[in-house]
Design an enzyme around this catalytic site. Structure first.
Site, PDB file in Angstrom:
ATOM      1  N   HIS A   1     107.170  44.770  67.834  1.00  0.00           N
ATOM      2  CA  HIS A   1     106.480  44.918  66.053  1.00  0.00           C
ATOM      3  C   HIS A   1     106.291  43.850  65.291  1.00  0.00           C
ATOM      4  O   HIS A   1     107.178  43.017  65.026  1.00  0.00           O
ATOM      5  CB  HIS A   1     107.236  46.135  64.927  1.00  0.00           C
ATOM      6  CG  HIS A   1     106.662  45.923  63.649  1.00  0.00           C
ATOM      7  ND1 HIS A   1     107.561  45.602  62.081  1.00  0.00           N
ATOM      8  CD2 HIS A   1     105.650  46.505  63.320  1.00  0.00           C
ATOM      9  CE1 HIS A   1     106.451  46.295  61.742  1.00  0.00           C
ATOM     10  NE2 HIS A   1     105.451  46.434  62.019  1.00  0.00           N
TER      11      HIS A   1
ATOM     12  N   HIS B   1     101.094  37.745  58.488  1.00  0.00           N
ATOM     13  CA  HIS B   1     101.377  38.860  58.549  1.00  0.00           C
ATOM     14  C   HIS B   1     100.685  39.264  56.579  1.00  0.00           C
ATOM     15  O   HIS B   1     101.513  38.164  55.763  1.00  0.00           O
ATOM     16  CB  HIS B   1     102.619  39.543  57.816  1.00  0.00           C
ATOM     17  CG  HIS B   1     103.111  40.588  57.929  1.00  0.00           C
ATOM     18  ND1 HIS B   1     104.712  41.212  57.340  1.00  0.00           N
ATOM     19  CD2 HIS B   1     102.727  41.527  57.787  1.00  0.00           C
ATOM     20  CE1 HIS B   1     104.852  41.557  57.770  1.00  0.00           C
ATOM     21  NE2 HIS B   1     103.401  42.232  57.599  1.00  0.00           N
TER      22      HIS B   1
END
Length: 600
Positions: free
Chosen positions: A140, A186
């Protein structure tokens, strides 16, 4: 075998001496040696083969294999002896003439995990089933070096993941500051970006170092069509023939791992679906603000759907309005769409509707929270969905420190891509590493048959249902060694040798979970426990054996002495050398346990 003396300085004024005797073969080993050697002082190659086949369950073993083992054991012993004598010379074996193994030689062989490890080292599952029939080693936010909010983005964690055998790499794609190139970052956090080019080049270089089975790149796409076109061009140029192109836009079944060896696959949403998801998301954000954080059940479900549209964490929920307008004007990119082998669909409405098995196969992403909620009333629907489609489970957005959930919450329902943060360490990652030690560590583990089938009433497996015991695992912990080589004399205790004990646990479906531990062996670098435990198992196919050695401390937290997780479905019976790993999952150089596994 011999006696060792360890000196510890007490209060800087006097010494305490500990005389510790090296380990000798336990009674069980002596009995087996006597049986298979017919009472002789050594065991021949043919008798060793008999032992390996009959006692160890290695049915494919030949006399030539046992001769090779004897040769390597004797070489290993000569190296040890010459190292102790500081000769620095390694002798050759005696012209290939095998005299057999004495009891001490045989005992030494049992501790060699290269020849007597607990698991097969080769790929042995059927690799010709669709991708949906496998658990796949999945990361992830694979580019993050630390926490989810402020750490650096880099290709280094991607490289480390691939070197460990991870087969699914996640990249979040955003326009760079000048909107003319692509960053991997991110979104809407303080993380520093890394270029997509650098990530793709590293994936190409390391994709098949550990395993030749396919690498899947899941793209979290926040790009305009012109940048999507750039991604298509960049991906095609960098990967070349490695890149797999689907034959058609729709498919009723995924391709097989065997047919995709050394190929790289792309999985993401189609651009049109992404735009629809954005419009839905914007409405939900407006509604959430208007409701001032309402947490009614219906609203909670919508927020989860909003989270799934993004396929990642809640902190990636917004894009700029200008970017949306530009995307609306330009439309989607055919070159980009052509790359997508695994289409990621977005949940719409009620979760049960998203789990319907109709039309083309797809990938669905759910957070750990939503999976847990859905499993309460829709468990069989989830299993049915994963028989043909792919389910990806990812950590909830509040895990900003890159912690993880227990992966069994996904595996129990057939979820193929149980995605964990790989930046740190801990039990969840130990469980993940244990599962993917299966099948030669190739990153693909064939799901058990009960997750792929339906019974006569068209019912699927339900992990919440109480099932009868299918088999019982007997685990005997004999002894351990190697700590005196891998750790300093005062690592565990400043004034005495360590006090080791071993925890033996079952991790799996709720009914199978169990925790046992041995007695504490005081002041000994070479502990001998000689204790046996039994574990009744209702779903052994999903169970892991967790082994952890601790050093007892009266006044502080017990020190860590090594760990491993082993898939019970793959355990080789008999006496086995079990190597231990550190907290980060790196194999310790010398630390091993001698154990025995039996099934009934």
């Amino acid at each position: 075998m011999g006696t060792f003396t360890y000196n510890y300085k007490m209060f800087k004024c006097f010494n305490r001496k500990y005389a510790i005797t090296d380990q000798s073969p336990p009674p069980d080993v002596k009995d087996v040696f006597s049986t298979f050697s017919d009472g002789a002082t050594s065991i021949s190659a043919e008798k060793l083969r008999w032992f390996l086949v009959d006692h160890q369950g290695e049915l494919e073993c030949t006399t030539q294999d046992s001769e090779c083992i004897i040769d390597n054991v004797l070489r290993s012993l000569k190296r040890i002896q010459e190292k102790e004598n500081d000769s620095g010379v390694i002798s050759e074996s005696d012209n290939g003439v095998h005299q057999g193994l004495t009891l001490d030689d045989f005992f030494h062989f049992l501790f060699l995990d290269d020849f007597n490890g607990p698991l097969k080292s080769q790929v042995h599952h059927d690799m010709n089933a669709p991708l949906s029939h496998y658990f796949i080693y999945t990361g992830h936010n694979s580019y993050l070096t630390g926490n989810q909010l402020s750490s650096d983005c880099s290709d280094v964690p991607i490289i480390k993941a691939l070197q460990r055998g991870v087969r699914v790499i996640e990249l979040d794609l955003w326009p760079n500051s000048t909107r003319d190139d692509i960053d991997v970052v991110h979104g809407r956090t303080l993380t520093t970006p890394v270029s997509l080019t650098q990530c793709l080049k590293s994936i190409k270089e390391y994709a098949f170092v550990k395993s030749e089975y396919p690498v899947i790149i899941t793209l979290e796409d926040h790009l305009t069509p012109d940048l999507q076109a750039k991604v298509a061009e960049m991906t095609t140029q960098i990967f070349g023939e490695m890149l797999h192109y689907p034959q058609t836009d729709t498919r009723v079944e995924f391709p097989t791992p065997e047919s995709l060896k050394c190929r790289i696959l792309i999985s993401t949403k189609q651009p049109k679906e992404y735009l629809e998801c954005k419009q839905f998301k914007d409405k939900e954000i407006e509604r959430e603000l208007a409701d001032e954080g309402s947490s009614s059940p219906s609203h909670s479900t919508d927020v989860e759907s909003e989270e799934k549209c993004n396929g990642s964490d809640l902190d990636d929920q917004e894009d700029s309005i200008a970017l949306d307008k530009k995307t609306d004007q330009q439309g989607s990119t055919p070159e980009y769409k052509r790359l997508i082998t695994i289409h990621a669909g977005k949940p719409k409405g009620h979760i049960k509707d998203s789990l319907k098995v109709v039309g083309s196969v797809k990938r669905l992403s759910l957070s750990e929270q939503e999976l847990e909620r859905a499993s309460v009333s829709h468990g069989p629907d989830i299993v049915r969905f994963t028989q043909k489609n792919i389910l990806r489970v990812y950590p909830k957005g509040t895990r900003v420190n890159s912690s993880n959930y227990r992966p069994h919450i996904g595996w129990m329902y057939g979820a193929q891509m149980v995605a964990l943060n790989m930046q740190g360490y801990g039990r969840s990652l130990w469980f993940m590493e244990g599962m993917f030690r299966s099948n030669g560590g190739c990153g693909y583990v064939k799901k058990p048959a009960f997750l792929l089938e339906r019974d006569a009433q068209d019912e699927t497996f339900d992990p919440k249902r109480t099932l009868p015991v299918k088999k019982t695992l007997k685990v005997k912990v004999y002894m351990g060694n190697g700590w005196s080589s891998d750790f300093s004399k005062t690592h565990f205790d400043a004034f005495s040798p360590p006090d080791f004990y071993t925890k033996v646990c079952i991790v799996g479906v709720p009914a199978d979970r169990a925790n046992k531990k041995t007695k504490i062996i005081p002041d000994n670098w070479f502990p001998v426990w000689d204790e046996e435990f039994e574990f009744p198992l209702s779903v052994p196919e999903l169970a892991l054996l967790r082994i952890e050695v601790r050093e007892y401390d009266k006044h502080e937290k017990d020190d860590f002495g090594g760990q491993t997780c082993l898939p019970i479905s793959e355990l080789r019976p008999g006496f086995r050398s079990v190597p231990l790993y550190d907290q980060k999952g790196e194999k310790l150089k010398s630390v091993k346990l001698l154990m025995r596994f039996q099934f009934r």
